[in-house]
Design a protein around this motif. Sequence first.
Motif, mmCIF file in Angstrom:
data_model
loop_
_atom_site.group_PDB
_atom_site.id
_atom_site.type_symbol
_atom_site.label_atom_id
_atom_site.label_comp_id
_atom_site.label_asym_id
_atom_site.label_seq_id
_atom_site.Cartn_x
_atom_site.Cartn_y
_atom_site.Cartn_z
ATOM 1 N N LYS A 144 1.106 5.622 -2.736
ATOM 2 C CA LYS A 144 1.144 7.047 -2.420
ATOM 3 C C LYS A 144 1.459 7.838 -3.686
ATOM 4 O O LYS A 144 2.182 7.338 -4.567
ATOM 5 C CB LYS A 144 2.198 7.319 -1.339
ATOM 6 C CG LYS A 144 1.823 6.776 0.043
ATOM 7 C CD LYS A 144 2.900 7.125 1.059
ATOM 8 C CE LYS A 144 2.517 6.638 2.458
ATOM 9 N NZ LYS A 144 3.546 6.973 3.463
ATOM 10 N N TRP B 88 -5.574 2.758 6.002
ATOM 11 C CA TRP B 88 -5.223 3.950 6.773
ATOM 12 C C TRP B 88 -4.139 3.632 7.798
ATOM 13 O O TRP B 88 -3.180 4.401 7.966
ATOM 14 C CB TRP B 88 -6.461 4.502 7.481
ATOM 15 C CG TRP B 88 -6.156 5.707 8.321
ATOM 16 C CD1 TRP B 88 -6.122 7.013 7.927
ATOM 17 C CD2 TRP B 88 -5.841 5.702 9.727
ATOM 18 N NE1 TRP B 88 -5.797 7.827 8.991
ATOM 19 C CE2 TRP B 88 -5.617 7.050 10.108
ATOM 20 C CE3 TRP B 88 -5.718 4.696 10.690
ATOM 21 C CZ2 TRP B 88 -5.278 7.405 11.402
ATOM 22 C CZ3 TRP B 88 -5.375 5.056 11.995
ATOM 23 C CH2 TRP B 88 -5.170 6.394 12.337
ATOM 24 N N PHE C 257 0.791 -1.225 0.000
ATOM 25 C CA PHE C 257 0.000 0.000 0.000
ATOM 26 C C PHE C 257 0.829 1.284 0.000
ATOM 27 O O PHE C 257 0.416 2.273 -0.616
ATOM 28 C CB PHE C 257 -0.990 -0.015 1.166
ATOM 29 C CG PHE C 257 -2.094 -1.021 0.988
ATOM 30 C CD1 PHE C 257 -2.971 -0.915 -0.083
ATOM 31 C CD2 PHE C 257 -2.243 -2.080 1.863
ATOM 32 C CE1 PHE C 257 -3.989 -1.847 -0.268
ATOM 33 C CE2 PHE C 257 -3.247 -3.014 1.692
ATOM 34 C CZ PHE C 257 -4.121 -2.895 0.619
ATOM 35 N N PRO C 258 1.998 1.349 0.659
ATOM 36 C CA PRO C 258 2.803 2.576 0.539
ATOM 37 C C PRO C 258 3.246 2.878 -0.895
ATOM 38 O O PRO C 258 3.543 4.047 -1.219
ATOM 39 C CB PRO C 258 4.010 2.290 1.439
ATOM 40 C CG PRO C 258 3.490 1.333 2.460
ATOM 41 C CD PRO C 258 2.538 0.457 1.700
ATOM 42 N N PRO D 290 -6.103 6.901 1.611
ATOM 43 C CA PRO D 290 -6.732 5.598 1.881
ATOM 44 C C PRO D 290 -8.056 5.382 1.162
ATOM 45 O O PRO D 290 -8.274 4.321 0.566
ATOM 46 C CB PRO D 290 -6.903 5.604 3.396
ATOM 47 C CG PRO D 290 -5.801 6.458 3.897
ATOM 48 C CD PRO D 290 -5.645 7.537 2.878
ATOM 49 N N LEU E 130 -0.703 3.245 6.080
ATOM 50 C CA LEU E 130 -0.157 4.514 5.602
ATOM 51 C C LEU E 130 0.174 5.471 6.754
ATOM 52 O O LEU E 130 0.969 6.395 6.568
ATOM 53 C CB LEU E 130 -1.149 5.182 4.642
ATOM 54 C CG LEU E 130 -1.436 4.415 3.348
ATOM 55 C CD1 LEU E 130 -2.393 5.201 2.468
ATOM 56 C CD2 LEU E 130 -0.146 4.110 2.587
ATOM 57 N N GLU E 131 -0.414 5.246 7.925
ATOM 58 C CA GLU E 131 -0.140 6.092 9.093
ATOM 59 C C GLU E 131 0.853 5.437 10.051
ATOM 60 O O GLU E 131 0.942 5.827 11.223
ATOM 61 C CB GLU E 131 -1.445 6.404 9.831
ATOM 62 C CG GLU E 131 -2.404 7.277 9.050
ATOM 63 C CD GLU E 131 -1.854 8.679 8.823
ATOM 64 O OE1 GLU E 131 -1.218 9.222 9.751
ATOM 65 O OE2 GLU E 131 -2.070 9.224 7.719
#
Length: 337
Positions: free
Chosen positions: A45, A106, A41-42, A49, A109-110
């Motif tokens: 970017k 989320w 998922f990164p 999300p 990514l956080e």
Amino acid sequence: MTTPVPAQPASTEAEARAEHRRGLVAGFGAYLLWGAMPLYFPLLKPAAPLEIIAHRVVWSLVFCLLLLAVTRTFPQLRAVLRDRRLLLTLGVGAVLVAVNWSIYVWAVLEDKVLDAALGYFINPVVTVLLAVVVLRERLRPLQWVAIGLGLVAVVVLTVGVGHVPWVSLALAFSFGLYSLVKNRVGGRVAAAPGLAAETLVLTPLAVGYLVHLQTQGDNTMTTHGAGHLLALASAGVVTAVPLLLFAASARRVPLRVVGLLQYLTPVLQFLVGLLVFHETMPVARWVGFVLVWGALVVLTTDGLRAARALRLADPRRRAASSARADDAAADTVEPIT
């Protein structure tokens, strides 16, 4: 006197062993891919999300429709769409899995991969708890011990870290409820048509959100080059392939084996968060994780003891008991979508 049962031909036994090996390989593949999701998922970017989830829904539907066309299994999807009650059930599941996906992306990514891993470690305990609360099932003593350890872990994390581990709990409960909904469907829907129906329910919302982003100038799909577009489109493959591997594994190996394999995913997520993303692990978090791991050991031990008791049961009742055990195992073994 009883008539002796003829021995299985060697070729049949060899084929069974080969099928079992293929099932294990497929199961390892599915849970390895799910465990590696935090690394994927990164790469998407600067997409946020919700944009990633919208693309995941749309491209998963495209991939499933292509797969159904290639395998000529569109009639299975049409059968689902004609059954209003079944479609409504899958629609509820689609909302729950969308919530689960959104929180998970989320969290990744956080830089909260460890919280996400904890959520999937807690999930089997939550599934057992939901069986009591929703299905009114009676649990064995060791299952109650596992629930108790899980509750103590939540208290320790809340006090030690300073806030309720809401990411972990939200992931565990949203996925546990999704598993409960899927259990109501039973074995009536295969992986590909089931995912196609769920994503079809979500697609209007996903497309509407992407159109909104486009009108606001915030849609990264059209502003960051072909490579970014292909990465977003790959979300369909990344979503569907592990599900198909899981389905192939579940057909070839006992559910209790699949249930043990499922722990591979949060273990890998934990290692990625700790060793790759270097997230912090204060003492309270270590204690919480250890308590949850203890709960999983208790659950696994209880499951193995129950399986052994079935094997030693009266042969005349073994088949019926085994069928009930498989049904119970199916309640707690679900793909990590």
